[in-house]
Structures are given as structure tokens and as C-alpha cells.
Motif scaffolding. Structure first.
Motif, mmCIF file in Angstrom:
data_model
loop_
_atom_site.group_PDB
_atom_site.id
_atom_site.type_symbol
_atom_site.label_atom_id
_atom_site.label_comp_id
_atom_site.label_asym_id
_atom_site.label_seq_id
_atom_site.Cartn_x
_atom_site.Cartn_y
_atom_site.Cartn_z
ATOM 1 N N PRO A 4 0.816 -1.224 0.000
ATOM 2 C CA PRO A 4 0.000 0.000 0.000
ATOM 3 C C PRO A 4 0.845 1.268 0.000
ATOM 4 C CG PRO A 4 -0.926 -1.614 1.510
ATOM 5 C CD PRO A 4 0.376 -2.175 1.036
ATOM 6 N N LEU A 5 1.976 1.252 0.688
ATOM 7 C CA LEU A 5 2.825 2.441 0.707
ATOM 8 C C LEU A 5 3.444 2.685 -0.664
ATOM 9 C CD1 LEU A 5 4.044 4.737 2.330
ATOM 10 C CD2 LEU A 5 5.936 3.219 2.955
ATOM 11 N N ALA A 10 3.591 5.964 -5.639
ATOM 12 C CA ALA A 10 3.489 6.005 -7.097
ATOM 13 C C ALA A 10 2.537 7.093 -7.582
ATOM 14 C CB ALA A 10 3.041 4.648 -7.631
ATOM 15 N N THR A 11 1.667 7.591 -6.709
ATOM 16 C CA THR A 11 0.725 8.633 -7.136
ATOM 17 C C THR A 11 1.411 9.975 -7.354
ATOM 18 O OG1 THR A 11 0.177 9.294 -4.860
ATOM 19 C CG2 THR A 11 -1.092 7.469 -5.835
ATOM 20 N N GLN A 100 2.004 6.743 5.866
ATOM 21 C CA GLN A 100 0.999 7.565 5.188
ATOM 22 C C GLN A 100 0.019 8.027 6.260
ATOM 23 O OE1 GLN A 100 -1.018 5.662 1.893
ATOM 24 N NE2 GLN A 100 -2.713 7.139 1.950
ATOM 25 N N TRP A 101 0.022 9.322 6.577
ATOM 26 C CA TRP A 101 -0.695 9.769 7.761
ATOM 27 C C TRP A 101 -2.216 9.629 7.666
ATOM 28 C CZ3 TRP A 101 -3.824 13.706 6.244
ATOM 29 C CH2 TRP A 101 -3.382 14.580 5.242
ATOM 30 N N ASP A 102 -2.795 9.620 6.445
ATOM 31 C CA ASP A 102 -4.243 9.435 6.341
ATOM 32 C C ASP A 102 -4.620 7.958 6.226
ATOM 33 O OD1 ASP A 102 -3.037 9.285 3.909
ATOM 34 O OD2 ASP A 102 -4.573 10.387 2.810
ATOM 35 N N ASP A 103 -3.639 7.056 6.225
ATOM 36 C CA ASP A 103 -3.879 5.618 6.228
ATOM 37 C C ASP A 103 -2.659 4.939 6.858
ATOM 38 O OD1 ASP A 103 -4.645 3.012 5.873
ATOM 39 O OD2 ASP A 103 -4.302 2.982 3.713
ATOM 40 N N LYS A 108 6.154 1.665 6.406
ATOM 41 C CA LYS A 108 7.342 0.828 6.238
ATOM 42 C C LYS A 108 8.294 1.095 7.387
ATOM 43 C CE LYS A 108 11.196 -0.248 3.116
ATOM 44 N NZ LYS A 108 10.979 -1.707 3.186
ATOM 45 N N LEU A 109 8.751 0.023 8.020
ATOM 46 C CA LEU A 109 9.754 0.153 9.075
ATOM 47 C C LEU A 109 11.096 0.488 8.438
ATOM 48 C CD1 LEU A 109 10.375 -0.221 12.136
ATOM 49 C CD2 LEU A 109 10.971 -2.591 11.607
#
Length: 292
Positions: A4-5, A10-11, A100-103, A108-109
Motif C-alpha cells: 500500500p505504501l 506512485a501517485t 501515510q498519515w491518512d492511512d 514501512k519500518l
């Protein structure tokens, strides 16, 4: 398979922040973030505007310490000067995530290690962060000495420190955190706990330890002196635990702990006097060994 990260990165329009978790040896975990709102994941609450930040992570393929530091402001509700002085952050585990602060599930560690040297100045602190490869920089292999190379109570030693012969609990009296006047605690002999450890079990200093410099019986009482002062308040009535000391010698292992079968030294190895010995005119020079 992308994470997801990775999909978020990629966006090209990212919503990213950094989160840190510091876990002390007593199990207390503190969470911090450079985001302007609180975040939570893995059961940890990450608080914003807490005065903790970190320099950019830089790692290499070698075994050197990862080039990063945590920089923060001492505050009453987060990291306090008294806790640092008491050593509660010595060797604390540090984890750092890119989130990702909104999700927050998209994260990633990026770093896992421990706190090294801590310095304080101008109302703040600076802590060296040591990566997992730091342990590989320590000397490896076995050294051959007359004394034991094991630590009392570890897997190689095998002594059970919970045995009544190795451990005693007592109630602290008035103390400055370095000298403790205790009852005699028979049947422990004079100097029984010397080179051992003192651990505080209750009170403001709970969980802190000190290495015992001397253990002396005098006038029906036992005086324990530590090498360094425990820098947290210890008041009369606090429970403490004393762990027996070991000077690493073969006779101590055999007579004090009945553990000579696990002795990790070489008591019969020849010393330097044998290495430099030469024939003497007043000795028996019959061609035999010079070592008796």
C-alpha cells in the motif's frame, strides 16, 4: 506484489510523516510523530509536537553504526531529564516508520536499533541511534584466561539466580542511592554480594540496577556500597533485591556456587612466568620440562 505504501508513493502526491517508538527496558513504550495530529498503530499512540525528531537515516553495507541521531526537547510529559539521568533510556529499543498519515496501515519500518550515547545541552538532548549491525562490531570468539568468561546466571554459567543462596530481598532504609545499610541477612557471609547487583523492586526507582562495589558486615548490619549512585529517589520502605557476586575464579565457582562443572575458564593454563622461563645453573637441567 506492491505494498500500500508503494502504491501511495506512485501517485506522486504523497501524505507522509515519520513515527518513532522508544521502548525502555522496563517495558514502557513512548510514541512520537512529526505529523500535526496523533496517530496510532501496533497498539502505540504517537503524539505530535512532542519535541522529538531524527536526522535523515543513512545506512551502508558495512558494519559501522547507522549515521542517525534522535534530537529532542526535555519535557515533563515525555522524555524527562530525571529519567535520562537514572539510565532508563540506556539501551532502549528504537523503531522508525515512514507512514501515510491518512492511512497508517500503509507504512514501512525504516530503522530498528537501540539508543547509544545520550548528551544533553540547552534544555534538550541528542541520542545516538545504533543499528542491528552494531552487535557485529563487538569482539567475537573465545579468549583463554584463568578466570571464567561467562556471566553469572547466563546460559553458559547455568547458575539459577532465583535460588535462595544467590538472591535476597530486603527493605531499604535511608539512603543516598549509593550506600545502603541493611539488616545482617544471615546466613550470607561477609562480601557475599560483592561484584553482584542491587535491583530496586518498588518506588520511584523501580527497575533500576547498580553494581555492588563492596558488601561488609559490621555491628550486626550489612553495608552495601554501589560503584555508581542510582539517580532516582529511593526512600525507606522500598523493596530491593541483592544478587550474589562472582569474581570469576575457579575456587569461587566450586565452593560458593557448586558449579565447577560449568566453569568457563582455564584455571590450569600456564602463566607468563612459564612463557619466559629459562634454564638456570642452580636448577635441575636434566632435559625435562621447565614447568612444574
Amino acid at each position: 506484489m506492491t505494498t500500500p505504501l508503494q502504491n501511495h508513493l506512485a501517485t506522486g502526491a504523497t501524505h507522509l510523516c515519520t513515527c518513532w517508538a522508544v521502548t525502555r527496558s522496563n517495558g514502557v513504550t513512548l510514541g512520537f510523530t512529526d505529523h500535526d495530529l496523533p496517530l496510532s498503530f501496533d497498539g502505540i499512540d504517537f503524539t505530535p509536537e512532542s519535541g522529538l525528531s531524527a536526522r535523515a537515516l543513512a545506512s551502508s553495507t558495512g558494519l559501522s553504526v547507522d549515521n542517525t541521531e534522535a534530537i529532542g526537547v526535555l519535557s515533563a510529559d515525555a522524555i524527562t531529564e530525571s529519567d535520562i539521568n537514572a539510565g532508563r533510556y540506556d539501551g532502549a529499543v528504537v523503531q522508525t516508520w515512514l507512514v501515510q498519515w491518512d492511512d497508517p496501515s500503509a507504512r514501512k519500518l525504516r530503522f530498528y536499533g537501540t539508543i547509544g550515547e545520550i548528551t544533553r545541552a540547552r534544555g534538550g538532548f541528542q541520542a545516538e541511534l545504533r543499528g542491528l549491525t552494531e552487535a557485529l562490531n563487538q569482539p567475537q570468539g573465545r579468549s583463554y584466561f584463568k578466570t571464567c568468561s561467562a556471566v553469572l546466571g547466563d546460559a553458559r554459567c547455568g547458575v539459577d539466580l532465583s535460588d535462595p543462596a544467590c538472591m535476597a530481598e530486603a527493605v531499604a532504609g535511608d539512603t543516598d542511592g549509593q550506600v545502603f545499610a541493611l539488616a545482617d541477612m544471615a546466613p550470607f557471609n561477609d562480601r557475599w554480594f560483592e561484584q553482584g547487583q542491587l535491583e530496586v523492586l518498588t518506588g520511584a526507582a523501580q527497575g533500576l540496577r547498580g553494581v555492588i562495589k563492596s558488601d561488609a558486615l559490621a555491628g550486626g548490619s550489612r553495608q552495601i556500597t554501589l560503584w555508581d549512585q542510582i539517580k532516582a529517589p529511593i526512600v525507606a520502605g522500598d523493596q530491593i533485591r541483592l544478587i550474589a557476586g562472582c569474581n570469576k575464579r575457579a575456587d569461587t565457582c566450586r565452593e560458593k556456587f557448586s558449579n565447577f562443572i560449568n566453569f568457563q575458564g582455564f584455571p590450569d593454563i600456564p602463566g607468563n612466568d612459564w612463557l619466559v622461563s629459562v634454564p638456570r645453573s642452580d636448577g635441575a637441567n636434566a632435559g625435562g620440562s621447565l614447568f612444574r
